[in-house]
Write a protein that holds these residues in place. Structure first.
Motif, mmCIF file in Angstrom:
data_model
loop_
_atom_site.group_PDB
_atom_site.id
_atom_site.type_symbol
_atom_site.label_atom_id
_atom_site.label_comp_id
_atom_site.label_asym_id
_atom_site.label_seq_id
_atom_site.Cartn_x
_atom_site.Cartn_y
_atom_site.Cartn_z
ATOM 1 N N ASP A 80 -4.043 -3.367 0.312
ATOM 2 C CA ASP A 80 -2.699 -3.100 0.852
ATOM 3 C C ASP A 80 -1.601 -2.656 -0.445
ATOM 4 O O ASP A 80 -0.652 -2.053 -0.087
ATOM 5 C CB ASP A 80 -2.074 -4.418 1.280
ATOM 6 C CG ASP A 80 -1.951 -5.549 0.338
ATOM 7 O OD1 ASP A 80 -0.852 -5.678 -0.178
ATOM 8 O OD2 ASP A 80 -2.998 -6.236 0.303
ATOM 9 N N ASP A 81 -2.064 -2.872 -1.643
ATOM 10 C CA ASP A 81 -1.009 -2.287 -2.661
ATOM 11 C C ASP A 81 -1.438 -0.767 -2.764
ATOM 12 O O ASP A 81 0.045 -0.093 -2.905
ATOM 13 C CB ASP A 81 -1.560 -2.923 -4.112
ATOM 14 C CG ASP A 81 -1.035 -4.374 -3.974
ATOM 15 O OD1 ASP A 81 -0.093 -4.775 -3.523
ATOM 16 O OD2 ASP A 81 -1.639 -4.948 -5.002
ATOM 17 N N TYR A 98 0.631 0.779 0.095
ATOM 18 C CA TYR A 98 2.119 0.645 -0.464
ATOM 19 C C TYR A 98 2.585 1.936 -1.265
ATOM 20 O O TYR A 98 3.553 2.575 -0.917
ATOM 21 C CB TYR A 98 2.473 -0.664 -0.932
ATOM 22 C CG TYR A 98 3.839 -0.900 -1.228
ATOM 23 C CD1 TYR A 98 4.825 -1.365 -0.432
ATOM 24 C CD2 TYR A 98 4.433 -0.350 -2.719
ATOM 25 C CE1 TYR A 98 6.224 -1.498 -0.918
ATOM 26 C CE2 TYR A 98 5.784 -0.455 -3.038
ATOM 27 C CZ TYR A 98 6.741 -0.835 -2.207
ATOM 28 O OH TYR A 98 7.975 -1.211 -2.632
ATOM 29 N N TYR A 157 -0.261 -6.656 9.198
ATOM 30 C CA TYR A 157 0.268 -6.710 7.803
ATOM 31 C C TYR A 157 0.373 -5.326 7.371
ATOM 32 O O TYR A 157 1.377 -5.096 6.443
ATOM 33 C CB TYR A 157 -0.750 -7.719 7.097
ATOM 34 C CG TYR A 157 -0.306 -7.625 5.650
ATOM 35 C CD1 TYR A 157 0.643 -8.543 5.149
ATOM 36 C CD2 TYR A 157 -0.989 -7.375 4.454
ATOM 37 C CE1 TYR A 157 1.135 -8.546 3.931
ATOM 38 C CE2 TYR A 157 -0.893 -7.790 3.120
ATOM 39 C CZ TYR A 157 0.385 -8.311 3.163
ATOM 40 O OH TYR A 157 0.711 -8.517 1.591
ATOM 41 N N ALA A 158 -0.650 -4.359 7.620
ATOM 42 C CA ALA A 158 -0.731 -3.086 6.918
ATOM 43 C C ALA A 158 0.919 -2.482 7.622
ATOM 44 O O ALA A 158 1.269 -1.680 6.579
ATOM 45 C CB ALA A 158 -1.698 -2.312 7.579
ATOM 46 N N ARG A 179 3.643 -3.851 5.358
ATOM 47 C CA ARG A 179 3.477 -3.302 3.970
ATOM 48 C C ARG A 179 3.927 -1.640 4.218
ATOM 49 O O ARG A 179 4.713 -1.184 3.294
ATOM 50 C CB ARG A 179 2.249 -3.121 3.318
ATOM 51 C CG ARG A 179 1.634 -4.527 3.053
ATOM 52 C CD ARG A 179 2.465 -5.096 1.669
ATOM 53 N NE ARG A 179 1.850 -4.573 0.504
ATOM 54 C CZ ARG A 179 2.375 -4.659 -0.484
ATOM 55 N NH1 ARG A 179 3.770 -4.975 -0.664
ATOM 56 N NH2 ARG A 179 2.044 -4.125 -1.534
ATOM 57 N N SER A 180 3.505 -1.060 5.083
ATOM 58 C CA SER A 180 4.017 0.561 5.258
ATOM 59 C C SER A 180 5.524 0.529 5.590
ATOM 60 O O SER A 180 6.496 1.374 4.826
ATOM 61 C CB SER A 180 3.246 1.295 6.416
ATOM 62 O OG SER A 180 1.937 0.965 6.088
ATOM 63 N N ASP A 214 7.699 -1.805 4.236
ATOM 64 C CA ASP A 214 8.274 -2.054 3.126
ATOM 65 C C ASP A 214 8.426 -0.916 2.093
ATOM 66 O O ASP A 214 9.379 -0.437 1.358
ATOM 67 C CB ASP A 214 7.604 -3.259 2.388
ATOM 68 C CG ASP A 214 7.796 -4.494 3.122
ATOM 69 O OD1 ASP A 214 8.684 -4.591 3.842
ATOM 70 O OD2 ASP A 214 6.894 -5.399 2.783
ATOM 71 N N ALA A 215 7.298 0.158 2.204
ATOM 72 C CA ALA A 215 7.352 1.317 1.114
ATOM 73 C C ALA A 215 8.288 2.244 1.629
ATOM 74 O O ALA A 215 8.934 2.596 0.652
ATOM 75 C CB ALA A 215 6.023 1.777 1.499
ATOM 76 N N ASP A 228 12.012 0.333 0.933
ATOM 77 C CA ASP A 228 12.281 -0.037 -0.532
ATOM 78 C C ASP A 228 12.602 1.309 -1.006
ATOM 79 O O ASP A 228 13.730 1.333 -2.136
ATOM 80 C CB ASP A 228 11.028 -0.472 -1.206
ATOM 81 C CG ASP A 228 10.763 -2.035 -0.661
ATOM 82 O OD1 ASP A 228 11.602 -2.736 -0.123
ATOM 83 O OD2 ASP A 228 9.741 -2.573 -1.053
#
Length: 305
Positions: free
Chosen positions: A72-73, A76, A110-111, A114-115, A117-118, A121
Motif C-alpha cells: 500500500d505504500d 500511495y 483499504y487500497a 490509501r489512493s 489519501d494520496a 494529501d
C-alpha cells in the motif's frame, strides 16, 4: 489510451461496436479485447463518441498510468506522483472506485482509502485545502484497478454506469440491464430485421427494456442522448464545445432515423409492468413507435390487439 468495460461475454460485441463507431465518424481507433472489456487507442473525441454511442459498454475509462505495486505504500506513492491539479481543483468533489483481481493488495477498501489519501494529501500540501469525497455525483471519479503485481489508474469518463440511459421512470422486479438487452439484440441480429422493416415483439416485456433498446437501435438513437451528465463534465480537461458537436450530431441522427422505426410491440401479464413500460416508453420518446398491451403470453396476441 482508454478502456471500455463491459459484462463478461460481451467483449467481442463491444470490440465490433467500437470499430463501427470509429468508421461511422471517420476516426481511427485501435482496439484490443481483454477480459471484461476492450482497450482502445484514439482521441478524446472518440472517447466522447463511445460514451454517447456504445450500447454494451459499462464504462469508458481514460488511462493515466500503469505501474507495479506490491504494497500500500507503493500504491500511495504512485498515485501521489500524478499531478492531480490538471484533472480537478481543491474545491472539486472526488470519488474513487477500487477493484482488485489476483493482487497482493486484496483489500480493495483499504487500497481505495490509501489512493484517496494520496490525492487529497497532494492538494492539502499544495493548496492548503482538499477535495470533498462524494460517492454519488462527484466532479471526478477515479478508477484504481489492481491486478497481479500491477495497477492501472484511470479517470472515469462515464460517471454513472452507461446502462443508465436516462429514460427509466419506473421498474419491476429483476429488470433487465440495458447493456445486456443491447447485447441480446446484437446476438439475435436485430439489425437484419429492422433494416428490412420487420417488426419486433416481446411477449414478456416487463418494464420495456428490450423494446426501448430495440427502438433505439432501429431509429439510430444514441443510448447516451437522454443522459444529462457524464463523468467528464466535472473533469478539468473536458472540451465542452467538442461534446456539444457530438451531441448535436446524435440529435440530428435520431430526428432522421425515428421516422423509419418499424413496428415494435410488447405485452405482459402483469398490469404493473405494463404501466411501467408505458411510462418508460414515453420518457424515451418512443410513444409513437412502441405499443404495449396487457396480455397473457400463452394466448394469441391478435385477441388483445
Amino acid at each position: 489510451q482508454f478502456f471500455a468495460s463491459c459484462a463478461k461475454g460481451l467483449e467481442d460485441l463491444l470490440q465490433e461496436e467500437l470499430v463501427h463507431i470509429g468508421q461511422r465518424a471517420g476516426v481511427p481507433v485501435s482496439v484490443a479485447p481483454a477480459r471484461g472489456g476492450v482497450s482502445f487507442t484514439s482521441d478524446l473525441a472518440f472517447a466522447y463518441r463511445a460514451c454517447m454511442w456504445s450500447r454494451v459498454a459499462s464504462r469508458i475509462l481514460f488511462k493515466l498510468k500503469d505501474f507495479d505495486v506490491t504494497d500500500d505504500d507503493e500504491l500511495y506513492t504512485e498515485v501521489g506522483s500524478v499531478d492531480w491539479s490538471v484533472h480537478l481543483d481543491a474545491d472539486s468533489s472526488l470519488a474513487i472506485d477500487c477493484f482488485s483481481a489476483h493482487s497482493k493488495l486484496n483489500n480493495s477498501h483499504y487500497a481505495m482509502l490509501r489512493s484517496k489519501d494520496a490525492v487529497v494529501d497532494q492538494f492539502q500540501q499544495s493548496a492548503g485545502r482538499r477535495p470533498d469525497i462524494e460517492r454519488e455525483q462527484p466532479d471526478v471519479r477515479i478508477n484504481v484497478y489492481l491486478h497481479d503485481d500491477g495497477c492501472s489508474l484511470y479517470i472515469d469518463l462515464s460517471g454513472d454506469a452507461l446502462h443508465k440511459r436516462g429514460y427509466r421512470k419506473e421498474t419491476v422486479g429483476a429488470p433487465l440491464r440495458e447493456t445486456l438487452a443491447a447485447g441480446l439484440l446484437y446476438r439475435s441480429k436485430w439489425a437484419d430485421f429492422y433494416t428490412h422493416d420487420k417488426p419486433f415483439y416481446d411477449p414478456m416485456c416487463g418494464s420495456a427494456t428490450l423494446l426501448v433498446e430495440a427502438a433505439m437501435m432501429a431509429s439510430d438513437t444514441a443510448p447516451g442522448l437522454l443522459r444529462q451528465r457524464f463523468g467528464f463534465h466535472g473533469w478539468k480537461q473536458h472540451d465542452d464545445g467538442l461534446w456539444r458537436e457530438i451531441r448535436d450530431e446524435a440529435e440530428a441522427r435520431r430526428e432522421a432515423g425515428i421516422r423509419s422505426c418499424p413496428v415494435i410491440i410488447g405485452s405482459d401479464i402483469d398490469e404493473k409492468a405494463v404501466g411501467a413500460a408505458r411510462k418508460n416508453i414515453v420518457a424515451a420518446g418512443f410513444e409513437a413507435s412502441i405499443r404495449v398491451y396487457l396480455h397473457d403470453a400463452t394466448e394469441p396476441l391478435k385477441k388483445t390487439i
